[in-house]
Design a protein around this motif. Structure first.
Motif, PDB file in Angstrom:
ATOM      1  N   ARG A 280     -19.864   8.317  10.709  1.00 44.27           N
ATOM      2  CA  ARG A 280     -18.747   8.306   9.857  1.00 44.27           C
ATOM      3  C   ARG A 280     -17.445   8.064  10.776  1.00 44.27           C
ATOM      4  O   ARG A 280     -17.251   8.902  11.833  1.00 44.27           O
ATOM      5  N   PRO A 281     -16.610   6.990  10.459  1.00 42.24           N
ATOM      6  CA  PRO A 281     -15.664   6.981  11.170  1.00 42.24           C
ATOM      7  C   PRO A 281     -14.535   7.973  11.252  1.00 42.24           C
ATOM      8  O   PRO A 281     -14.519   8.593  10.273  1.00 42.24           O
ATOM      9  N   ILE A 282     -13.927   8.298  12.259  1.00 43.94           N
ATOM     10  CA  ILE A 282     -12.784   9.289  12.057  1.00 43.94           C
ATOM     11  C   ILE A 282     -11.593   8.896  11.503  1.00 43.94           C
ATOM     12  O   ILE A 282     -11.060   7.822  11.757  1.00 43.94           O
ATOM     13  N   GLY A 283     -11.120   9.481  10.191  1.00 45.24           N
ATOM     14  CA  GLY A 283     -10.137   9.027   9.674  1.00 45.24           C
ATOM     15  C   GLY A 283     -10.501   7.957   8.478  1.00 45.24           C
ATOM     16  O   GLY A 283     -11.436   8.029   7.763  1.00 45.24           O
ATOM     17  N   GLY A 284      -9.195   7.384   7.708  1.00 43.23           N
ATOM     18  CA  GLY A 284      -9.593   6.635   6.718  1.00 43.23           C
ATOM     19  C   GLY A 284      -9.719   7.365   5.204  1.00 43.23           C
ATOM     20  O   GLY A 284      -9.919   6.733   4.116  1.00 43.23           O
ATOM     21  N   LEU A 285      -9.469   8.640   5.329  1.00 40.55           N
ATOM     22  CA  LEU A 285      -9.497   9.349   4.163  1.00 40.55           C
ATOM     23  C   LEU A 285      -8.167   9.701   3.254  1.00 40.55           C
ATOM     24  O   LEU A 285      -8.270  10.145   2.149  1.00 40.55           O
ATOM     25  N   GLY A 286      -7.069   9.168   3.904  1.00 37.20           N
ATOM     26  CA  GLY A 286      -5.715   9.826   3.353  1.00 37.20           C
ATOM     27  C   GLY A 286      -5.727   9.149   1.929  1.00 37.20           C
ATOM     28  O   GLY A 286      -5.121   9.882   1.103  1.00 37.20           O
ATOM     29  N   ILE A 287      -5.783   7.613   2.081  1.00 42.18           N
ATOM     30  CA  ILE A 287      -5.437   7.046   0.844  1.00 42.18           C
ATOM     31  C   ILE A 287      -6.699   7.279  -0.326  1.00 42.18           C
ATOM     32  O   ILE A 287      -6.087   7.641  -1.681  1.00 42.18           O
ATOM     33  N   PHE A 288      -7.719   7.717   0.162  1.00 43.09           N
ATOM     34  CA  PHE A 288      -8.784   8.182  -0.811  1.00 43.09           C
ATOM     35  C   PHE A 288      -8.304   9.376  -1.617  1.00 43.09           C
ATOM     36  O   PHE A 288      -8.524   9.754  -2.579  1.00 43.09           O
ATOM     37  N   LEU A 289      -7.626  10.293  -0.656  1.00 43.46           N
ATOM     38  CA  LEU A 289      -7.558  11.699  -1.175  1.00 43.46           C
ATOM     39  C   LEU A 289      -6.393  11.501  -2.203  1.00 43.46           C
ATOM     40  O   LEU A 289      -6.447  12.175  -3.222  1.00 43.46           O
ATOM     41  N   PHE A 290      -5.160  10.920  -1.723  1.00 42.00           N
ATOM     42  CA  PHE A 290      -4.298  10.671  -2.632  1.00 42.00           C
ATOM     43  C   PHE A 290      -4.368  10.153  -4.222  1.00 42.00           C
ATOM     44  O   PHE A 290      -3.893  10.413  -5.068  1.00 42.00           O
ATOM     45  N   ARG A 291      -5.363   9.052  -4.057  1.00 45.27           N
ATOM     46  CA  ARG A 291      -5.680   8.494  -5.321  1.00 45.27           C
ATOM     47  C   ARG A 291      -6.661   9.291  -6.097  1.00 45.27           C
ATOM     48  O   ARG A 291      -6.661   9.088  -7.484  1.00 45.27           O
ATOM     49  N   ARG A 292      -7.291  10.166  -5.438  1.00 44.43           N
ATOM     50  CA  ARG A 292      -8.176  11.365  -6.259  1.00 44.43           C
ATOM     51  C   ARG A 292      -7.250  12.388  -6.977  1.00 44.43           C
ATOM     52  O   ARG A 292      -7.348  12.827  -8.058  1.00 44.43           O
ATOM     53  N   LEU A 293      -6.188  12.724  -6.157  1.00 43.78           N
ATOM     54  CA  LEU A 293      -5.555  13.887  -6.455  1.00 43.78           C
ATOM     55  C   LEU A 293      -4.309  13.618  -7.479  1.00 43.78           C
ATOM     56  O   LEU A 293      -3.861  14.365  -8.274  1.00 43.78           O
ATOM     57  N   ALA A 294      -3.825  12.426  -7.515  1.00 42.91           N
ATOM     58  CA  ALA A 294      -2.895  12.054  -8.752  1.00 42.91           C
ATOM     59  C   ALA A 294      -3.597  11.541  -9.790  1.00 42.91           C
ATOM     60  O   ALA A 294      -4.720  11.292  -9.859  1.00 42.91           O
ATOM     61  N   SER A 295      -2.821  11.821 -10.864  1.00 43.05           N
ATOM     62  CA  SER A 295      -3.730  11.391 -12.274  1.00 43.05           C
ATOM     63  C   SER A 295      -3.401   9.988 -12.334  1.00 43.05           C
ATOM     64  O   SER A 295      -4.474   9.278 -12.972  1.00 43.05           O
ATOM     65  N   ARG A 296      -2.423   9.386 -11.901  1.00 40.06           N
ATOM     66  CA  ARG A 296      -2.402   7.806 -12.002  1.00 40.06           C
ATOM     67  C   ARG A 296      -1.635   7.464 -10.906  1.00 40.06           C
ATOM     68  O   ARG A 296      -0.585   8.154 -10.508  1.00 40.06           O
ATOM     69  N   VAL A 297      -1.871   6.107 -10.242  1.00 40.57           N
ATOM     70  CA  VAL A 297      -1.330   5.586  -9.240  1.00 40.57           C
ATOM     71  C   VAL A 297      -1.132   3.884  -9.555  1.00 40.57           C
ATOM     72  O   VAL A 297      -2.081   3.518 -10.042  1.00 40.57           O
ATOM     73  N   ALA A 298       0.022   3.599  -9.065  1.00 41.96           N
ATOM     74  CA  ALA A 298       0.198   2.311  -9.262  1.00 41.96           C
ATOM     75  C   ALA A 298       1.110   1.727  -8.241  1.00 41.96           C
ATOM     76  O   ALA A 298       1.965   2.221  -7.698  1.00 41.96           O
ATOM     77  N   TYR A 299       0.875   0.321  -7.885  1.00 43.19           N
ATOM     78  CA  TYR A 299       1.658  -0.169  -6.847  1.00 43.19           C
ATOM     79  C   TYR A 299       2.176  -1.497  -7.169  1.00 43.19           C
ATOM     80  O   TYR A 299       1.562  -2.242  -8.142  1.00 43.19           O
ATOM     81  N   ARG A 300       3.640  -1.845  -7.069  1.00 43.00           N
ATOM     82  CA  ARG A 300       4.029  -3.075  -6.977  1.00 43.00           C
ATOM     83  C   ARG A 300       4.896  -3.419  -5.798  1.00 43.00           C
ATOM     84  O   ARG A 300       5.506  -2.493  -5.213  1.00 43.00           O
ATOM     85  N   ARG A 301       5.300  -4.759  -5.709  1.00 42.24           N
ATOM     86  CA  ARG A 301       5.972  -5.021  -4.546  1.00 42.24           C
ATOM     87  C   ARG A 301       7.197  -5.852  -5.408  1.00 42.24           C
ATOM     88  O   ARG A 301       6.888  -6.727  -6.183  1.00 42.24           O
TER      89      ARG A 301
END
Lengths: 110, 161
Positions: free
Chosen positions: B129-150
């Motif tokens: 298992r690589p160390i790290g890379g979990l932050g994005i995964f965590l917030f996507r699971r914790l929020a009810s919905r996530v959206a991105y736009r530029r």
């Protein structure tokens, strides 16, 4: 974050209070590294008063778990609060690091 | 406490991000903060968000999950958004109904859509298992919905709790 520790047989029991986050993780890393350097190979992390843990804290725990494995030592966690338990579950860390209900139970399994 | 209606002309965070509109719930702007994008300001940002979570009527557990998710979002921005120059991050909060909080995070850093990031393999053993890379995964699971736009030079990440 506040860390208190005491020796219990062959193991060091480390109680972590507050938040294990991106700000406090470096201090946590340093504390555990010093214990391992001093020869401690059996660690119990008591999370009863840990408010939350973020990915920075998970990284620290994964790193120390790998390090202890290389030294033929062991780590166990105990007394996870709701949200900390949830983070371990979401991340899958509950499958790779042993978690117990109390420090006593963790100690008996080391 | 009840939300006081504060008119804010450009507050269409929920509509813009999630297409939530026309269901009789009027979105209310709760406040914004602009901070330098660096780790020393994490505590200040989370204190602002936790105040807004209380005002919006999130229960204690949900507020903590929100705080954790936003730490992950902000630390990512602090670490990667501005590789050369210094930059800022703006955090906007709004609520549509009690117990709900919408957070919009804006930065002018390198374009980054966290929703296209590959999820880590959670079944991998500890040695691999690589160390790290979990932050994005965590917030996507914790929020009810996530959206991105530029929008032009701005990354806009919207999270609903």
């Amino acid at each position: 974050m506040k860390i208190t520790k005491h020796k219990e047989g062959k193991a060091m029991v480390i109680a972590v209070e507050g938040r294990l986050d991106a700000v406090s993780a470096p201090a946590f890393d340093k504390e555990l590294e010093e214990l391992i350097e001093a020869g401690e190979k059996y660690l119990v992390l008591d999370f009863q008063n840990l408010e939350y843990i973020s990915s920075a804290g998970l990284r620290s725990i994964l790193a120390v778990t790998k390090r202890l494995k290389g030294l033929e030592g062991r780590i166990a966690l105990s007394s996870l609060t709701d949200i900390v338990g949830e983070v371990f579950e979401i991340s899958g860390f509950n499958k790779i690091i042993p978690i117990y209900d109390s420090p006593e139970e963790a100690l008996s399994e080391l | 406490m009840t939300l006081r209606k504060r008119p804010f002309r450009n507050c269409k965070a929920l509509e813009n991000a999630f297409g939530l509109h026309g269901d009789g719930i009027e979105e209310m702007f709760m406040g914004t903060v602009i901070l330098p994008a660096s780790l020393e300001h994490l505590k200040e940002a989370l204190a602002f968000l936790e105040t807004k979570a209380r005002e919006a009527g999130l229960d204690e557990k949900r507020a903590l999950e929100m705080s954790l998710a936003l730490e992950e979002v902000l630390v990512n921005i602090f670490t990667y958004a501005y590789p050369r120059e210094r930059g800022v991050v703006e955090i906007r909060c709004s609520s549509g109904e009690p117990g709900r909080l919408a957070v919009e995070v804006r930065d002018q850093g390198v374009p980054f859509n966290c929703l296209s990031w590959r999820e880590p393999d959670l079944e991998t053993g500890i040695e691999d298992r690589p160390i790290g890379g979990l932050g994005i995964f965590l917030f996507r699971r914790l929020a009810s919905r996530v959206a991105y736009r530029r929008e032009e030079d701005t990354n806009i990440l919207s999270l609903l709790f």
